[in-house]
Scaffold this motif. Structure first.
Motif, PDB file in Angstrom:
ATOM      1  N   HIS A 289       0.845  -1.196   0.000  1.00 40.08           N
ATOM      2  CA  HIS A 289       0.000   0.000   0.000  1.00 40.08           C
ATOM      3  C   HIS A 289       0.880   1.247   0.000  1.00 40.08           C
ATOM      4  O   HIS A 289       1.753   1.403   0.853  1.00 40.08           O
TER       5      HIS A 289
ATOM      6  N   ALA B 118      -3.640   6.529  -0.839  1.00 41.80           N
ATOM      7  CA  ALA B 118      -4.946   6.540  -1.490  1.00 41.80           C
ATOM      8  C   ALA B 118      -4.877   7.094  -2.914  1.00 41.80           C
ATOM      9  O   ALA B 118      -5.636   6.672  -3.789  1.00 41.80           O
TER      10      ALA B 118
ATOM     11  N   ASP C  48      -4.160  -3.006  -5.135  1.00 42.94           N
ATOM     12  CA  ASP C  48      -4.346  -2.498  -3.776  1.00 42.94           C
ATOM     13  C   ASP C  48      -5.795  -2.046  -3.603  1.00 42.94           C
ATOM     14  O   ASP C  48      -6.224  -1.064  -4.205  1.00 42.94           O
ATOM     15  N   ASP C  49      -6.549  -2.727  -2.767  1.00 47.97           N
ATOM     16  CA  ASP C  49      -7.955  -2.395  -2.556  1.00 47.97           C
ATOM     17  C   ASP C  49      -8.136  -1.044  -1.876  1.00 47.97           C
ATOM     18  O   ASP C  49      -9.211  -0.440  -1.975  1.00 47.97           O
ATOM     19  N   ARG C  50      -7.103  -0.578  -1.176  1.00 44.87           N
ATOM     20  CA  ARG C  50      -7.217   0.703  -0.473  1.00 44.87           C
ATOM     21  C   ARG C  50      -6.899   1.899  -1.370  1.00 44.87           C
ATOM     22  O   ARG C  50      -7.093   3.041  -0.969  1.00 44.87           O
ATOM     23  N   LEU C  51      -6.412   1.642  -2.552  1.00 41.51           N
ATOM     24  CA  LEU C  51      -6.141   2.715  -3.514  1.00 41.51           C
ATOM     25  C   LEU C  51      -7.459   3.329  -3.984  1.00 41.51           C
ATOM     26  O   LEU C  51      -8.391   2.607  -4.346  1.00 41.51           O
ATOM     27  N   LYS C  52      -7.528   4.647  -3.977  1.00 44.62           N
ATOM     28  CA  LYS C  52      -8.759   5.327  -4.408  1.00 44.62           C
ATOM     29  C   LYS C  52      -8.655   5.881  -5.826  1.00 44.62           C
ATOM     30  O   LYS C  52      -9.653   5.913  -6.542  1.00 44.62           O
TER      31      LYS C  52
ATOM     32  N   ARG D   4     -10.940   3.290 -11.052  1.00 44.85           N
ATOM     33  CA  ARG D   4     -10.040   4.146 -10.265  1.00 44.85           C
ATOM     34  C   ARG D   4      -8.906   4.719 -11.111  1.00 44.85           C
ATOM     35  O   ARG D   4      -8.247   5.683 -10.697  1.00 44.85           O
TER      36      ARG D   4
ATOM     37  N   ASP E  74      -0.180  10.955  -2.789  1.00 47.16           N
ATOM     38  CA  ASP E  74       0.495  10.241  -1.705  1.00 47.16           C
ATOM     39  C   ASP E  74       1.772   9.561  -2.193  1.00 47.16           C
ATOM     40  O   ASP E  74       2.713   9.386  -1.418  1.00 47.16           O
TER      41      ASP E  74
END
Length: 330
Positions: A184, A187, A206-210, A233, A251
């Motif tokens: 990770h 975002a 990465d599932d947390r990537l927005k 995304r 980020d």
């Protein structure tokens, strides 16, 4: 760029048609086109910086040849990749009703192309000058049918195209970078110089990537990335990575920056990518990049970031990580 086109049109016997549209494939910024009638020319240039240079100068430019476009003559400026050069010659021969003109440096294989073309069609004229060659022949689509680029070529499940970076296989440096990245990065991330999307595909796991900014100057490569990535995304940008401006500070930035201008090594390209990354990152943002071991990137990293380090590598490549950009606003 050389004056071969002007010399050929002057004393070399090249007679371009006085009426009808002309199509010019892949001219580079700095190419001498002064002998061409600007009002009748369509320039096909998929590389964003060169595209903008010609458009600003008043030329009609497109990144690809529009469907059904015909021309009275076509000019091909030879790219580095032989397969791409062959495909451009085939495309020119297919869309043209008259002369096809080919111009390029000998270091880009133009002499080899000239010899191959002579085996297929009569070459009407040729001029060797300024470390290169220009030659011309009458268009014959059937003679170059086997040079036509496929609509898509696949490697390890990815779509690529002739002439794009790492067209025939996953780049080992990019593979090493993927193996070295943490799961990770944040975002909001960017892949600068994304090519056909190998690094971006990994980042999207990465599932947390927005959001992921997929930035590439070569429109053909970006089109491949659009075919390889089907994730809402991802946002695709046909842009010069050194001038890219995201909607918000990022980020993280990940990249495998280019380091060649034509055939000459130019570390300044990668250094410009690093400076651009520092500009678009948030105050606590981080940069991850892979580079050939000999490239001198540490100095610019020290200027652009508070901290940097080598985190992995081998005898060919190094994985560099930097954090806390000194200048995080453009």
């Amino acid at each position: 760029m050389s004056m071969r086109l002007a010399l050929a049109a002057g004393e070399g016997g090249l007679a371009l048609p006085e009426t009808g549209p002309l199509v010019v494939f892949h001219p580079r910024a700095g190419t001498d086109l002064m002998v061409l009638p600007r009002d009748r020319c369509l320039l096909v240039q998929p590389f964003r910086p060169d595209y903008e240079t010609f458009a600003t100068a008043g030329w009609t430019v497109d990144w690809h040849l529009p469907a059904g476009q015909r021309c009275a003559a076509a000019l091909v400026f030879v790219p580095r990749a032989k397969r791409q050069a062959q495909a451009l010659i085939a495309q020119a021969a297919a869309c043209c009703d008259g002369l096809v003109v080919v111009d390029g440096a000998k270091t880009d294989g133009t002499d080899s192309l000239w010899r191959e073309v002579r085996k297929r069609v009569p070459v009407l004229g040729s001029l060797s000058k300024a470390h290169g060659r220009i030659f011309w022949f009458m268009a014959d689509a059937e003679a170059f049918a086997d040079w036509v680029a496929p609509e898509a070529q696949a490697i390890e499940g990815f779509v690529t195209a002739p002439g794009v970076f790492s067209a025939d296989g996953i780049d080992p440096a990019s593979r090493l970078l993927v193996e070295s990245l943490p799961p990770h990065l944040g975002a909001h991330v960017a892949d600068l110089g994304a090519g056909w999307g190998y690094l971006s595909t990994h980042l999207l796991q990465d599932d947390r990537l927005k959001s992921l900014e997929v930035v590439e100057a070569d429109r053909i490569a970006l089109s491949c990335a659009e075919q390889n990535i089907h994730d809402p995304r991802a946002r695709f940008h046909w842009a010069d990575a050194t001038r890219f401006k995201p909607d918000q500070p990022l980020d993280a930035v990940v990249m495998n920056p280019p380091f060649h201008t034509e055939r000459s090594a130019d570390p300044g390209l990668g250094q410009a990518f690093i400076t651009a990354a520092a500009r678009i990152l948030s105050p606590r943002g981080q940069l991850w990049l892979v580079a050939n071991r000999h490239l001198p990137y540490e100095t610019v990293l020290a200027r652009a970031f508070v901290e940097h380090r080598e985190v992995a590598g081998d005898n060919r490549f190094k994985i560099l990580q930097a954090a806390r950009p000194v200048r995080s606003r453009g």
